[in-house]
Write a protein that holds these residues in place. Structure first.
Motif, PDB file in Angstrom:
ATOM      1  N   ARG A  21       0.699  -1.402  -0.165  1.00  0.00           N
ATOM      2  CA  ARG A  21      -0.113   0.188  -0.081  1.00  0.00           C
ATOM      3  C   ARG A  21       0.553   1.425  -0.202  1.00  0.00           C
ATOM      4  NH1 ARG A  21      -1.665   3.806   3.296  1.00  0.00           N
ATOM      5  NH2 ARG A  21      -0.151   3.216   4.963  1.00  0.00           N
ATOM      6  N   ARG A  22       1.842   1.563   0.758  1.00  0.00           N
ATOM      7  CA  ARG A  22       2.611   2.491   0.642  1.00  0.00           C
ATOM      8  C   ARG A  22       3.614   2.345  -0.339  1.00  0.00           C
ATOM      9  NH1 ARG A  22       6.302   1.451   6.077  1.00  0.00           N
ATOM     10  NH2 ARG A  22       7.225   3.304   5.163  1.00  0.00           N
ATOM     11  N   LEU A  23       3.917   1.549  -0.945  1.00  0.00           N
ATOM     12  CA  LEU A  23       4.468   1.684  -2.550  1.00  0.00           C
ATOM     13  C   LEU A  23       4.124   1.855  -3.266  1.00  0.00           C
ATOM     14  CD1 LEU A  23       6.171  -2.008  -2.707  1.00  0.00           C
ATOM     15  CD2 LEU A  23       7.369   0.782  -2.490  1.00  0.00           C
ATOM     16  N   ALA A  30      13.739   6.364  -4.344  1.00  0.00           N
ATOM     17  CA  ALA A  30      14.513   5.471  -2.604  1.00  0.00           C
ATOM     18  C   ALA A  30      13.290   5.372  -1.796  1.00  0.00           C
ATOM     19  CB  ALA A  30      14.757   7.071  -1.816  1.00  0.00           C
ATOM     20  N   GLN A  31      12.450   5.638  -1.836  1.00  0.00           N
ATOM     21  CA  GLN A  31      11.039   5.116  -0.838  1.00  0.00           C
ATOM     22  C   GLN A  31      10.630   3.841  -1.834  1.00  0.00           C
ATOM     23  OE1 GLN A  31       7.940   8.158  -1.883  1.00  0.00           O
ATOM     24  NE2 GLN A  31       8.545   9.850   0.019  1.00  0.00           N
ATOM     25  N   CYS A  32      10.659   3.540  -2.277  1.00  0.00           N
ATOM     26  CA  CYS A  32       9.913   1.994  -2.175  1.00  0.00           C
ATOM     27  C   CYS A  32      11.238   1.609  -2.003  1.00  0.00           C
ATOM     28  CB  CYS A  32      10.460   1.594  -3.956  1.00  0.00           C
ATOM     29  SG  CYS A  32       9.305   2.329  -4.769  1.00  0.00           S
ATOM     30  N   TYR A  33      13.033   1.091  -1.644  1.00  0.00           N
ATOM     31  CA  TYR A  33      14.053   1.014  -1.449  1.00  0.00           C
ATOM     32  C   TYR A  33      13.635   0.553   0.150  1.00  0.00           C
ATOM     33  CZ  TYR A  33      18.921  -0.318  -0.402  1.00  0.00           C
ATOM     34  OH  TYR A  33      19.859  -0.666   0.399  1.00  0.00           O
ATOM     35  N   GLN A  34      13.658   1.479   1.403  1.00  0.00           N
ATOM     36  CA  GLN A  34      13.354   2.109   2.342  1.00  0.00           C
ATOM     37  C   GLN A  34      12.669   1.192   2.581  1.00  0.00           C
ATOM     38  OE1 GLN A  34      15.907   3.331   4.293  1.00  0.00           O
ATOM     39  NE2 GLN A  34      14.891   2.536   6.261  1.00  0.00           N
ATOM     40  N   PHE A  35      11.198   1.299   2.437  1.00  0.00           N
ATOM     41  CA  PHE A  35       9.945   0.653   2.270  1.00  0.00           C
ATOM     42  C   PHE A  35       9.667  -1.075   2.266  1.00  0.00           C
ATOM     43  CE2 PHE A  35       7.020   4.281   0.755  1.00  0.00           C
ATOM     44  CZ  PHE A  35       7.370   4.582   1.445  1.00  0.00           C
ATOM     45  N   MET A  36      11.458  -1.852   1.239  1.00  0.00           N
ATOM     46  CA  MET A  36      10.827  -2.953   1.103  1.00  0.00           C
ATOM     47  C   MET A  36      12.521  -3.163   2.308  1.00  0.00           C
ATOM     48  SD  MET A  36       9.315  -3.843  -1.110  1.00  0.00           S
ATOM     49  CE  MET A  36       9.720  -5.212  -0.602  1.00  0.00           C
ATOM     50  N   LEU A  37      13.568  -2.590   3.016  1.00  0.00           N
ATOM     51  CA  LEU A  37      14.767  -2.717   3.932  1.00  0.00           C
ATOM     52  C   LEU A  37      13.339  -3.198   4.808  1.00  0.00           C
ATOM     53  CD1 LEU A  37      17.418  -0.331   3.025  1.00  0.00           C
ATOM     54  CD2 LEU A  37      17.150  -2.905   2.755  1.00  0.00           C
ATOM     55  N   ASP A  38      12.958  -1.950   5.460  1.00  0.00           N
ATOM     56  CA  ASP A  38      11.623  -2.469   6.672  1.00  0.00           C
ATOM     57  C   ASP A  38      10.659  -3.761   6.196  1.00  0.00           C
ATOM     58  OD1 ASP A  38      12.579   0.384   7.318  1.00  0.00           O
ATOM     59  OD2 ASP A  38      10.808   1.405   7.011  1.00  0.00           O
ATOM     60  N   VAL A  54      30.074  -8.094   1.036  1.00  0.00           N
ATOM     61  CA  VAL A  54      28.773  -7.101   1.786  1.00  0.00           C
ATOM     62  C   VAL A  54      28.596  -5.946   0.359  1.00  0.00           C
ATOM     63  CG1 VAL A  54      27.124  -5.781   3.584  1.00  0.00           C
ATOM     64  CG2 VAL A  54      28.909  -7.721   4.248  1.00  0.00           C
ATOM     65  N   LEU A  55      26.855  -6.902  -0.107  1.00  0.00           N
ATOM     66  CA  LEU A  55      26.379  -5.476  -1.537  1.00  0.00           C
ATOM     67  C   LEU A  55      25.977  -4.462  -0.551  1.00  0.00           C
ATOM     68  CD1 LEU A  55      24.686  -8.629  -3.554  1.00  0.00           C
ATOM     69  CD2 LEU A  55      26.774  -7.541  -3.739  1.00  0.00           C
ATOM     70  N   TYR A  56      25.299  -3.872   0.473  1.00  0.00           N
ATOM     71  CA  TYR A  56      24.708  -3.248   0.781  1.00  0.00           C
ATOM     72  C   TYR A  56      25.048  -2.554   2.289  1.00  0.00           C
ATOM     73  CZ  TYR A  56      21.479  -4.685  -3.537  1.00  0.00           C
ATOM     74  OH  TYR A  56      21.971  -5.452  -4.198  1.00  0.00           O
ATOM     75  N   ASP A  57      24.766  -2.411   3.117  1.00  0.00           N
ATOM     76  CA  ASP A  57      24.903  -1.799   4.498  1.00  0.00           C
ATOM     77  C   ASP A  57      23.566  -2.036   4.991  1.00  0.00           C
ATOM     78  OD1 ASP A  57      27.034  -0.277   3.985  1.00  0.00           O
ATOM     79  OD2 ASP A  57      25.908   1.763   3.690  1.00  0.00           O
ATOM     80  N   TYR A  58      24.257  -2.602   6.061  1.00  0.00           N
ATOM     81  CA  TYR A  58      22.271  -3.827   6.942  1.00  0.00           C
ATOM     82  C   TYR A  58      22.629  -3.173   8.379  1.00  0.00           C
ATOM     83  CZ  TYR A  58      19.220  -6.661   8.638  1.00  0.00           C
ATOM     84  OH  TYR A  58      18.014  -7.708   9.264  1.00  0.00           O
ATOM     85  N   GLU A  59      21.493  -2.719   8.663  1.00  0.00           N
ATOM     86  CA  GLU A  59      21.020  -2.223  10.015  1.00  0.00           C
ATOM     87  C   GLU A  59      21.142  -3.601  10.503  1.00  0.00           C
ATOM     88  OE1 GLU A  59      19.351   1.239  13.204  1.00  0.00           O
ATOM     89  OE2 GLU A  59      19.481   1.282  11.194  1.00  0.00           O
ATOM     90  N   ALA A  60      21.099  -4.530  12.086  1.00  0.00           N
ATOM     91  CA  ALA A  60      20.718  -4.987  12.807  1.00  0.00           C
ATOM     92  C   ALA A  60      19.759  -4.959  13.400  1.00  0.00           C
ATOM     93  CB  ALA A  60      22.271  -5.248  13.711  1.00  0.00           C
ATOM     94  N   ALA A  61      18.609  -5.659  14.045  1.00  0.00           N
ATOM     95  CA  ALA A  61      17.051  -6.398  14.183  1.00  0.00           C
ATOM     96  C   ALA A  61      17.485  -6.275  15.691  1.00  0.00           C
ATOM     97  CB  ALA A  61      16.187  -5.947  13.129  1.00  0.00           C
ATOM     98  N   ASP A  62      18.388  -7.248  16.372  1.00  0.00           N
ATOM     99  CA  ASP A  62      18.082  -7.010  17.215  1.00  0.00           C
ATOM    100  C   ASP A  62      19.980  -7.759  17.524  1.00  0.00           C
ATOM    101  OD1 ASP A  62      18.698  -9.732  15.582  1.00  0.00           O
ATOM    102  OD2 ASP A  62      16.372  -9.652  16.698  1.00  0.00           O
ATOM    103  N   SER A  63      20.559  -7.618  18.977  1.00  0.00           N
ATOM    104  CA  SER A  63      21.529  -8.733  19.254  1.00  0.00           C
ATOM    105  C   SER A  63      22.008  -9.772  18.831  1.00  0.00           C
ATOM    106  CB  SER A  63      21.926  -8.723  20.726  1.00  0.00           C
ATOM    107  OG  SER A  63      20.587  -9.832  21.697  1.00  0.00           O
TER     108      SER A  63
END
Length: 402
Positions: free
Chosen positions: A123-125, A265-273, A349-358
């Motif tokens: 829906r956001r896309l 950029a919005q689409c990419y961020q939505f899919m990352l989330d 590593v192809l892209y930056d990735y932020e860890a969701a938890d420990s």
């Protein structure tokens, strides 16, 4: 309504004369007034601008609306000067179906929860796509269309007038040339025989008549030349305005690129989330898969998992206070496992990735890490090590090296 037969006949005669003049020029039977090189370059540049603007406009419309039926419908609404009705995007329609399916399957089930999350992202896309189409239409398509329907129509009209003025000018030149030739012929062969004085009088009268015809043709040529020069100047000024049109279209092109960049950029961020949200429940899905029927357990593994050698199975034991387990409640704990003796691989590593938890390992693009797989893990995830740091990493963010 008054019907002027004389004016109609006069216009028809002028049209027929111009058509004859144009045909003779094409056949090489009549002289043609040539425009200067700069004017010809301006004409060629204007034609090139018009042709490429049409192609860019049409293809941009296809990009924004691939459905030809929808494009025809929007075109008809614009011609009828009516507001185009709001249309649901494909992403929004998919989100609606996923939400309805989740309500039927049970919003509390793993599949239902995932459908709701994916549907919300779709829906956001769809909303982002709608905003991109609106912005591109206003900032890019409208200026191109205004040029074709406004400035270019004015240029085309003035060019047609200039073409008619040139044909009239060439016709006047041809008429003057014929009159001078006839006058010279009448003056060159007068009849001076005394026995035929009447022929001499007739010859002298003919010379005088052709002299009047020459003066009349010269007067018409001067008037026609003045009209042609005036129209050529008007057309030249309009053609030189093409440069400012290019500047305007360049600014619109920058705005189009900016809108498209923001959209992707919005689409990419939505899919990352969405990927991070789904990754947090990977252990739960694996646990459900382990308790599934034997038929489901025999399904082929993913391609990414198949590229890594198998390692010895780590048994699942009950949780004991003070004793670390590699698997607790069906969820892998990568911080408490040791890498296998064999089966590790290097990965970029192809892209930056932020860890969701420990339990996950944060990644930076282009860095090198060591990865391996453990039995019972989700095939979309691997264990990654970088120095003393260890954690789960998504396979889609890696390029496995041999």
């Amino acid at each position: 309504m008054e019907f002027n037969v004389k004016k109609l006949a006069s216009d028809a005669g002028v049209f027929f004369s111009r058509a004859m003049q144009f045909t003779e020029e094409k056949l090489g039977q009549a002289e043609k007034t040539e425009l200067d090189a700069h004017f010809e370059n301006l004409l060629a540049r204007a034609d090139c601008t018009k042709n490429w603007t049409e192609k860019i406009l049409r293809q941009t419309e296809v990009l924004l609306q691939p459905n030809p039926s929808a494009r025809v419908e929007e075109f008809l609404y614009e011609k009828l000067d009516r507001k185009v009705p709001s249309r649901v995007t494909n992403g929004e329609l998919l989100a609606q179906y996923m939400t309805e399916a989740a309500n039927d399957f049970g919003p509390g089930t793993p599949y239902g929860k995932t459908l709701i999350k994916v549907g919300e992202t779709q829906r956001r896309l769809g909303a982002a796509e709608r905003e991109f189409i609106r912005s591109a239409s206003i900032n890019f398509l409208t200026p191109l269309r205004n040029f074709l329907e406004g400035d270019w129509r004015t240029i085309s009209k003035e060019r047609r007038i200039l073409q008619n003025r040139r044909l009239d000018l060439d016709a006047c030149k041809a008429r003057l040339k014929k009159a001078k030739a006839a006058e010279a012929k009448a003056a060159a062969v007068p009849d001076f025989q005394e026995t035929r004085p009447r022929n001499y009088v007739l010859s002298a009268s003919a010379s005088a008549l052709w002299n009047d015809e020459v003066e009349k043709a010269e007067h018409e040529l001067r008037l026609t030349q003045t009209e042609f020069d005036r129209q050529a100047e008007v057309t030249r000024l309009l053609l030189e305005g093409i440069s400012s049109t290019h500047v305007n279209h360049l600014r619109c092109l920058h705005e189009f690129v900016e809108s498209q960049t923001n959209y992707y950029a919005q689409c990419y961020q939505f899919m990352l989330d969405l990927q991070k949200q789904l990754g947090r429940f990977s252990g739960t899905f694996v646990g459900n898969a382990d308790s599934a029927s034997p038929a489901a357990a025999t399904s082929p593994p993913s391609v990414a998992a198949a590229t890594l050698p198998a390692v010895p199975t780590i048994p699942v034991v009950p949780t004991i206070v003070g004793v670390p387990n590699t698997v607790a409640e069906g969820v892998l704990n990568p911080n408490e496992v040791k890498p296998p003796a064999s089966g590790t691989r290097r990965a970029r590593v192809l892209y930056d990735y932020e860890a969701a938890d420990s339990t996950e390992l944060a990644l930076l693009a282009d860095e090198m890490i060591t990865v391996y797989s453990l039995p019972g893990m989700d095939p979309d995830w691997l264990i990654g090590e970088r120095g003393n740091q260890k954690g789960k990493v998504p396979v889609t963010y890696l390029e496995l090296l041999s």
